[in-house]
Design an enzyme around this catalytic site. Structure first.
Site, PDB file in Angstrom:
ATOM      1  N   LYS A 182       0.832  -1.206   0.000  1.00 37.80           N
ATOM      2  CA  LYS A 182       0.000   0.000   0.000  1.00 37.80           C
ATOM      3  C   LYS A 182       0.871   1.262   0.000  1.00 37.80           C
ATOM      4  O   LYS A 182       2.097   1.174   0.051  1.00 37.80           O
ATOM      5  CB  LYS A 182      -0.964  -0.037   1.188  1.00 37.80           C
ATOM      6  CG  LYS A 182      -1.866  -1.290   1.193  1.00 37.80           C
ATOM      7  CD  LYS A 182      -2.825  -1.332   0.019  1.00 37.80           C
ATOM      8  CE  LYS A 182      -3.389  -2.702  -0.298  1.00 37.80           C
ATOM      9  NZ  LYS A 182      -4.155  -3.382   0.710  1.00 37.80           N
TER      10      LYS A 182
HETATM   11  C1  LIG Z   1      -5.180  -4.515   0.887  1.00 40.75           C
HETATM   12  C2  LIG Z   1      -6.643  -4.358   0.927  1.00 40.75           C
HETATM   13  C3  LIG Z   1      -7.401  -4.727   2.041  1.00 40.75           C
HETATM   14  C4  LIG Z   1      -6.826  -5.483   3.195  1.00 40.75           C
HETATM   15  O1  LIG Z   1      -5.765  -4.831   3.808  1.00 40.75           O
HETATM   16  P1  LIG Z   1      -4.871  -5.626   4.862  1.00 40.75           P
HETATM   17  O2  LIG Z   1      -4.200  -4.542   5.622  1.00 40.75           O
HETATM   18  O3  LIG Z   1      -3.924  -6.466   4.066  1.00 40.75           O
HETATM   19  O4  LIG Z   1      -5.778  -6.435   5.708  1.00 40.75           O
HETATM   20  C5  LIG Z   1      -8.746  -4.452   2.041  1.00 40.75           C
HETATM   21  N1  LIG Z   1      -9.337  -3.867   0.997  1.00 40.75           N
HETATM   22  C6  LIG Z   1      -8.661  -3.502  -0.103  1.00 40.75           C
HETATM   23  C7  LIG Z   1      -9.369  -2.819  -1.208  1.00 40.75           C
HETATM   24  C8  LIG Z   1      -7.277  -3.760  -0.177  1.00 40.75           C
HETATM   25  O5  LIG Z   1      -6.601  -3.432  -1.275  1.00 40.75           O
END
Ligand SMILES: *Cc1c(COP(=O)(O)O)cnc(C)c1O
Length: 375
Positions: A182
């Site tokens: 992210k």
């Molecule tokens: C990455 C992601 C998540 C989950 O995030 P984590 O921190 O890995 O649990 C949820 N929704 C979307 C759209 C994502 O891209």
């Protein structure tokens, strides 16, 4: 030539040193660094309260629990997202009600949301897909009109702005992800933004065993909470990342602009919507492949890119076509845009440490592959 992955975190030396300090400090789990990260995230969100957790998935699930979503309730969510967005709804026993998305913004279609509302609908869980802001005015007007809660899945959208304000600084409940892919990371981690003190209290209890500690030193447990608190080691990474978020996102913006400029020269891939200038976090840059004009499948395209030293991701398969969701009664043909994106999307390399030459190399590879494999 060095392999170019589709994403890669950028952790600087100062952050490595800050982590080493935490490791030497004797306090590794939730402590002063977590407090400081929550304080800075709150500042980022216009002063709204923020609670960190071990993932966005945990944050989304606990947010549903903290607003009282229960079996029999319906939560409206896009058919195009990472599967976690829908899984958390199912995990608390509610029904994920899918609706289609726009082909170019990839964001939930608000007219379809309104059409999907029933007497059981309790909440909407939309996604700022790839960092493209949802229309916050229209979304929240719709929610108010129907008395619905909104949990924004802002996993892609830290640094995205709506009319000059950071996502997280407005709206109802907002959840960020700090997974290494992210826009900023705590290794694994996430955060929930919410205003209601009673709901926040419930979130804290779900996050830590359901244990209430009283000033007289006694403790009470009134329900079996889980365990999802962030560590100080992770928070130290997050503090180093948050300090650089603006520069990370500015660079992503430049890279996206370069992709638009270069890919326009290749008449074929359907490019994502640009979004409001400067207000898009560009978490991913994902055109749609013109498979009808090519002799190769997406899988073969990805292999050919790999052979040229370029990583390509797929974000995401349409959720309703996974077998669990087919088991809930969903089927092919219900959400044509989500399904088309699921078939054709390819995420090109996009991360702040990339050079302009990397973008040029990706675009040249695409042009070559398209030319060699045109129908
Ligand atoms: C990455 C992601 C998540 C989950 O995030 P984590 O921190 O890995 O649990 C949820 N929704 C979307 C759209 C994502 O891209």
């Amino acid at each position: 030539m060095e392999f170019l992955p589709f994403t890669r975190p950028d952790v600087d030396e100062a952050t490595v040193q800050a982590v080493a300090q935490v490791l030497r400090s004797g306090w590794l789990a939730t402590g002063p660094k977590v407090q400081e990260l929550e304080r800075q995230l709150s500042e980022f969100c216009g002063g709204r309260p923020v609670r960190t957790l071990t993932s966005a998935t945990a944050g989304l699930e606990l947010a549903l629990l903290m607003i009282g979503i229960k079996p029999g309730d319906e939560v409206i969510t896009p058919a195009m997202s990472f599967v976690a967005t829908a899984n958390v709804i199912a995990r608390v026993g509610a029904r994920p009600v899918f609706v289609d998305v726009d082909l170019d913004t990839r964001n939930i279609d608000l007219a379809a949301v309104e059409a999907a509302i029933t007497p059981r609908t309790r909440a909407i869980m939309p996604v700022h897909f790839a960092g493209h802001p949802l229309d916050m005015d229209a979304l929240h007007a719709l929610a108010r009109k129907h008395g619905l809660r909104v949990i924004e899945d802002a996993a892609h959208a830290i640094g995205t702005r709506w009319k000059g304000r950071n996502i997280g600084a407005l709206g109802d409940i907002v959840v960020f992800s700090f997974h290494p892919n992210k826009n900023m990371t705590t290794i694994e981690g996430g955060a929930v933004v919410a205003d209601d003190p009673d709901e926040l209290r419930l979130l804290e209890l779900h996050r830590f065993h359901g244990l209430e500690r009283h000033p007289d030193g006694s403790a009470e447990c009134t329900f079996p909470g889980g365990k999802a608190n962030l560590t100080d080691v992770a928070a130290a990474v997050g503090l180093g990342q948050l300090a650089r978020l603006d520069s990370f996102n500015a660079r992503r913006q430049e890279l996206a602009q370069r992709y638009f400029d270069k890919l326009h020269a290749i008449p074929a891939p359907r490019l994502p919507a640009r979004g409001p200038t400067g207000d898009h976090s560009w978490h991913i840059f994902a055109p749609l492949l013109p498979l009808d004009q090519l002799r190769i499948s997406r899988g073969e395209f990805i292999k050919l890119m790999h052979a040229r030293g370029i990583g390509v991701g797929v974000h995401y398969p349409a959720i309703h076509l996974f077998s669990y969701y087919r088991g809930l009664g969903y089927r092919e043909g219900q959400f044509p845009n989500a399904e088309r994106i699921g078939r054709e999307t390819v995420s090109l390399p996009m991360f702040p440490m990339m050079s302009d030459a990397d973008v040029d190399r990706v675009c040249a590879a695409i042009a070559d592959i398209f030319k060699d494999n045109a129908r």
